[in-house]
Design a protein around this motif. Structure first.
Motif, PDB file in Angstrom:
ATOM      1  N   ALA A 138       7.602   0.881   1.900  1.00 22.78           N
ATOM      2  CA  ALA A 138       7.272  -0.425   1.326  1.00 22.78           C
ATOM      3  C   ALA A 138       8.514  -1.312   1.238  1.00 22.78           C
ATOM      4  N   TYR A 162       1.652  -3.768  -2.814  1.00 18.48           N
ATOM      5  CA  TYR A 162       0.999  -3.058  -1.714  1.00 18.48           C
ATOM      6  C   TYR A 162       0.045  -2.038  -2.307  1.00 18.48           C
ATOM      7  N   GLY A 206      -0.102  -3.504   3.046  1.00 16.50           N
ATOM      8  CA  GLY A 206       0.459  -4.658   2.370  1.00 16.50           C
ATOM      9  C   GLY A 206       0.626  -5.825   3.321  1.00 16.50           C
TER      10      GLY A 206
END
Ligand code: 5GP
Ligand code: ZN
Length: 114
Positions: A72, A82, A105
């Motif tokens: 992420a 996300y 995301g």
């Protein structure tokens, strides 16, 4: 497992766009992305689903989550947010029976899921 798609990716028999790799975990882009960022985080060893992996090897469960968090950050979605998804079993919509976390995301995601 010889007939497992993600084990074939681990072996390198099927190509994948790998974004993170440790000796125990691999992350690669989903072939059919459902969001601008859609990465799958899987254990190198075969486990049928994420809960089973965490029960069999709790440290591995943590390593999967740590790898998802690192993905992420690397994909630039940790500030915007996300979703981590572990589809599990038939009603969970799991289609590949090698443990994997989806990291989704890059856009606002709806809730509840279908
Ligand atoms: P599940 O439905 O089991 O939660 O997720 C399996 C995911 O694997 C799906 O999102 C699907 O698009 C992805 N997938 C299936 N085959 C391949 C493949 O050969 N390569 C990659 N990178 N992803 C795949
Ligand atoms: Zn497998």
């Amino acid at each position: 497992m010889s007939d497992c798609l993600f084990c074939a990716i681990v072996r390198g028999d099927i190509p994948a766009d790998v974004v993170l790799r440790t000796d125990r975990v691999i992350a690669f882009r989903d072939i059919t992305p459902q969001a601008p960022v859609h990465v799958l985080v899987i254990p190198v060893d075969h486990h049928p689903d994420v809960p089973s992996a965490a029960l069999a090897d709790p440290v591995l469960g943590a390593e999967l989550l740590q790898a998802a968090a690192q993905v992420a950050v690397a994909e630039g979605v940790s500030d915007s947010g996300y979703r981590l998804v572990a589809n599990t079993g038939s009603h969970g919509g799991q289609t590949v029976h090698h443990a994997h976390l989806h990291v989704l995301g890059g856009r606002g995601l709806t809730w509840p899921p279908g």
